[in-house]
Design a protein around this motif. Sequence first.
Motif, PDB file in Angstrom:
ATOM      1  N   ILE A 210      19.526  13.133  -7.200  1.00 32.42           N
ATOM      2  CA  ILE A 210      19.502  12.225  -5.043  1.00 32.42           C
ATOM      3  C   ILE A 210      17.385  12.672  -5.556  1.00 32.42           C
ATOM      4  O   ILE A 210      16.712  11.617  -4.669  1.00 32.42           O
ATOM      5  CB  ILE A 210      20.306  13.510  -4.427  1.00 32.42           C
ATOM      6  N   ASN A 211      17.509  13.972  -5.823  1.00 29.24           N
ATOM      7  CA  ASN A 211      15.929  13.678  -5.607  1.00 29.24           C
ATOM      8  C   ASN A 211      14.889  13.238  -6.411  1.00 29.24           C
ATOM      9  O   ASN A 211      14.538  12.415  -5.868  1.00 29.24           O
ATOM     10  CB  ASN A 211      15.577  15.460  -6.147  1.00 29.24           C
ATOM     11  N   TYR A 212      15.434  12.608  -7.788  1.00 30.57           N
ATOM     12  CA  TYR A 212      14.639  11.535  -7.893  1.00 30.57           C
ATOM     13  C   TYR A 212      14.387  10.179  -7.585  1.00 30.57           C
ATOM     14  O   TYR A 212      13.356  10.123  -7.794  1.00 30.57           O
ATOM     15  CB  TYR A 212      14.838  11.289  -9.970  1.00 30.57           C
ATOM     16  N   GLY A 213      15.911  10.053  -7.470  1.00 29.88           N
ATOM     17  CA  GLY A 213      15.574   9.055  -6.847  1.00 29.88           C
ATOM     18  C   GLY A 213      15.289   8.742  -4.884  1.00 29.88           C
ATOM     19  O   GLY A 213      14.565   7.235  -5.617  1.00 29.88           O
ATOM     20  N   VAL A 214      15.435   9.176  -4.726  1.00 26.64           N
ATOM     21  CA  VAL A 214      14.543   9.239  -3.291  1.00 26.64           C
ATOM     22  C   VAL A 214      12.922   9.330  -3.469  1.00 26.64           C
ATOM     23  O   VAL A 214      11.781   8.975  -2.999  1.00 26.64           O
ATOM     24  CB  VAL A 214      14.613  10.963  -2.620  1.00 26.64           C
ATOM     25  N   LEU A 215      12.305   9.959  -4.847  1.00 26.41           N
ATOM     26  CA  LEU A 215      10.810  10.056  -4.560  1.00 26.41           C
ATOM     27  C   LEU A 215      11.104   9.024  -5.747  1.00 26.41           C
ATOM     28  O   LEU A 215       9.903   8.519  -5.340  1.00 26.41           O
ATOM     29  CB  LEU A 215      10.441  11.337  -6.118  1.00 26.41           C
ATOM     30  N   TYR A 216      11.571   8.428  -5.874  1.00 22.31           N
ATOM     31  CA  TYR A 216      11.295   6.811  -7.075  1.00 22.31           C
ATOM     32  C   TYR A 216      10.818   5.833  -5.957  1.00 22.31           C
ATOM     33  O   TYR A 216       9.732   4.750  -5.494  1.00 22.31           O
ATOM     34  CB  TYR A 216      12.321   6.650  -7.352  1.00 22.31           C
ATOM     35  N   LEU A 217      12.572   5.893  -4.566  1.00 21.57           N
ATOM     36  CA  LEU A 217      12.346   5.201  -4.221  1.00 21.57           C
ATOM     37  C   LEU A 217      11.204   4.997  -2.651  1.00 21.57           C
ATOM     38  O   LEU A 217       9.981   4.130  -2.226  1.00 21.57           O
ATOM     39  CB  LEU A 217      13.501   4.749  -3.498  1.00 21.57           C
ATOM     40  N   GLY A 218      10.345   6.253  -3.104  1.00 24.97           N
ATOM     41  CA  GLY A 218       9.229   6.621  -1.793  1.00 24.97           C
ATOM     42  C   GLY A 218       7.801   5.983  -2.199  1.00 24.97           C
ATOM     43  O   GLY A 218       7.260   5.525  -2.040  1.00 24.97           O
ATOM     44  N   LEU A 219       8.124   6.437  -3.741  1.00 23.47           N
ATOM     45  CA  LEU A 219       6.849   5.436  -5.129  1.00 23.47           C
ATOM     46  C   LEU A 219       6.394   4.361  -4.542  1.00 23.47           C
ATOM     47  O   LEU A 219       5.369   3.997  -4.716  1.00 23.47           O
ATOM     48  CB  LEU A 219       6.867   6.347  -5.818  1.00 23.47           C
ATOM     49  N   VAL A 220       8.011   3.991  -5.284  1.00 25.36           N
ATOM     50  CA  VAL A 220       7.979   1.998  -4.743  1.00 25.36           C
ATOM     51  C   VAL A 220       7.315   1.576  -3.419  1.00 25.36           C
ATOM     52  O   VAL A 220       6.377   1.027  -2.849  1.00 25.36           O
ATOM     53  CB  VAL A 220       9.125   1.722  -4.648  1.00 25.36           C
ATOM     54  N   ALA A 221       7.473   2.124  -2.260  1.00 19.62           N
ATOM     55  CA  ALA A 221       7.360   1.918  -1.038  1.00 19.62           C
ATOM     56  C   ALA A 221       6.198   2.063  -0.811  1.00 19.62           C
ATOM     57  O   ALA A 221       5.208   1.018  -0.189  1.00 19.62           O
ATOM     58  CB  ALA A 221       8.422   2.062  -0.028  1.00 19.62           C
ATOM     59  N   PHE A 222       5.247   3.021  -1.158  1.00 22.20           N
ATOM     60  CA  PHE A 222       3.487   3.405  -0.740  1.00 22.20           C
ATOM     61  C   PHE A 222       3.177   2.619  -1.549  1.00 22.20           C
ATOM     62  O   PHE A 222       1.958   2.118  -0.637  1.00 22.20           O
ATOM     63  CB  PHE A 222       3.326   4.565  -1.352  1.00 22.20           C
ATOM     64  N   LEU A 223       3.521   1.951  -2.559  1.00 23.71           N
ATOM     65  CA  LEU A 223       2.655   1.528  -3.760  1.00 23.71           C
ATOM     66  C   LEU A 223       2.378  -0.064  -3.431  1.00 23.71           C
ATOM     67  O   LEU A 223       1.683  -0.995  -3.035  1.00 23.71           O
ATOM     68  CB  LEU A 223       2.824   1.351  -5.100  1.00 23.71           C
ATOM     69  N   ALA A 224       4.153  -0.588  -2.543  1.00 23.27           N
ATOM     70  CA  ALA A 224       3.898  -1.725  -1.994  1.00 23.27           C
ATOM     71  C   ALA A 224       3.371  -1.884  -0.901  1.00 23.27           C
ATOM     72  O   ALA A 224       2.323  -2.772  -0.854  1.00 23.27           O
ATOM     73  CB  ALA A 224       5.694  -1.911  -1.727  1.00 23.27           C
ATOM     74  N   LEU A 225       2.776  -1.024  -0.008  1.00 20.70           N
ATOM     75  CA  LEU A 225       2.475  -1.151   0.968  1.00 20.70           C
ATOM     76  C   LEU A 225       1.398  -0.941   0.889  1.00 20.70           C
ATOM     77  O   LEU A 225       0.242  -1.909   1.535  1.00 20.70           O
ATOM     78  CB  LEU A 225       3.139  -0.072   1.793  1.00 20.70           C
ATOM     79  N   MET A 226       0.868  -0.649   0.102  1.00 23.50           N
ATOM     80  CA  MET A 226      -0.982  -0.566  -0.494  1.00 23.50           C
ATOM     81  C   MET A 226      -1.038  -1.767  -0.218  1.00 23.50           C
ATOM     82  O   MET A 226      -2.301  -2.643  -0.989  1.00 23.50           O
ATOM     83  CB  MET A 226      -1.458   0.637  -1.339  1.00 23.50           C
ATOM     84  N   SER A 227      -0.570  -2.861  -1.086  1.00 21.10           N
ATOM     85  CA  SER A 227      -0.801  -3.336  -2.550  1.00 21.10           C
ATOM     86  C   SER A 227      -1.246  -4.949  -1.589  1.00 21.10           C
ATOM     87  O   SER A 227      -1.729  -5.445  -1.506  1.00 21.10           O
ATOM     88  CB  SER A 227      -0.307  -3.457  -3.247  1.00 21.10           C
ATOM     89  N   TYR A 228      -0.120  -4.181  -0.374  1.00 18.16           N
ATOM     90  CA  TYR A 228       0.080  -5.334   0.299  1.00 18.16           C
ATOM     91  C   TYR A 228      -1.468  -5.535   1.847  1.00 18.16           C
ATOM     92  O   TYR A 228      -1.952  -6.872   1.466  1.00 18.16           O
ATOM     93  CB  TYR A 228       1.659  -5.721   1.414  1.00 18.16           C
ATOM     94  N   GLU A 229      -1.214  -4.486   1.371  1.00 16.65           N
ATOM     95  CA  GLU A 229      -2.149  -3.793   2.861  1.00 16.65           C
ATOM     96  C   GLU A 229      -3.989  -4.866   1.524  1.00 16.65           C
ATOM     97  O   GLU A 229      -5.355  -5.318   2.850  1.00 16.65           O
ATOM     98  CB  GLU A 229      -2.770  -1.981   2.714  1.00 16.65           C
ATOM     99  N   LEU A 230      -4.288  -4.552   1.074  1.00 19.25           N
ATOM    100  CA  LEU A 230      -5.184  -4.626  -0.376  1.00 19.25           C
ATOM    101  C   LEU A 230      -5.207  -6.212  -0.217  1.00 19.25           C
ATOM    102  O   LEU A 230      -6.640  -6.473  -0.088  1.00 19.25           O
ATOM    103  CB  LEU A 230      -5.702  -3.690  -1.754  1.00 19.25           C
ATOM    104  N   HIS A 231      -3.808  -7.032  -0.374  1.00 20.26           N
ATOM    105  CA  HIS A 231      -4.222  -7.721  -0.750  1.00 20.26           C
ATOM    106  C   HIS A 231      -5.240  -9.202   1.084  1.00 20.26           C
ATOM    107  O   HIS A 231      -5.265 -10.474   0.379  1.00 20.26           O
ATOM    108  CB  HIS A 231      -2.560  -8.727  -0.705  1.00 20.26           C
TER     109      HIS A 231
END
Length: 237
Positions: A210-231
């Motif tokens: 569960i811990n790894y799953g939450v961290l994984y989804l959190g990092l994916v969401a963060f990177l997706a949001l940052m990529s979108y903002e910079l785009h």
Amino acid sequence: MLKLFTWLFAVGKLGKLLTTGGSMIISMLVYSWIFGWPYAVGFVLLIFVHEMGHFIAARQRGLDVGAPTFIPFVGAWIQLKELPHDVETEAYIGFAGPIAGSMGALACYWIGRNYGSNLMLALAYSGFMINLFNLIPISPLDGGRITAIISPKVWLAGIPLLIALFFYNPSPMLILIALLAYPQLKQAFSKEAPEGLPADYYQVPTNTRINYGVLYLGLVAFLALMSYELHEILPKS
């Protein structure tokens, strides 16, 4: 005799540094022909930071690991000279690269926003996108190594993502990843550890999954949001 062994050891260390440094310089040179030197240097350094995350994590877990090697338009990798002893170690090492790489991209983002540098913002965008791409849940990408701790069946979700990316932007690298992933996918349908690995390789506590799953989804969401903002904020040209 002792001096001879010391000299051979030093030569071996120098050879590893030359392999890493030489392949980095070649990559910088190739990228500079297309994007210019400032971007090329920053881009390769961001990849280096990502790979050093893997390198340091592997060393922390006591694994013998080689220094990063770079290939233009493919990226870089570190050679694990011995396999992880369990899936949690594999996930830990897999996570370390995107986390280190994301921190490097975030540093570029901070500099770019505070000093008005489009170059640093462009590097941040590339860094976020590279690490997001690496989190696609399919082996041999980092996302596959991380999500294996949840279940190898998660890798099946990576297949449509790779196909969609290929139709959106056809690339020989995506074909290469698919070819490398194919032998791994059969593990998604198996309840046994791959040949050569301990029988309890995938046995980890539920809270660890569960811990790894939450961290994984959190990092994916963060990177997706940052990529979108910079785009959205980067000049379109």
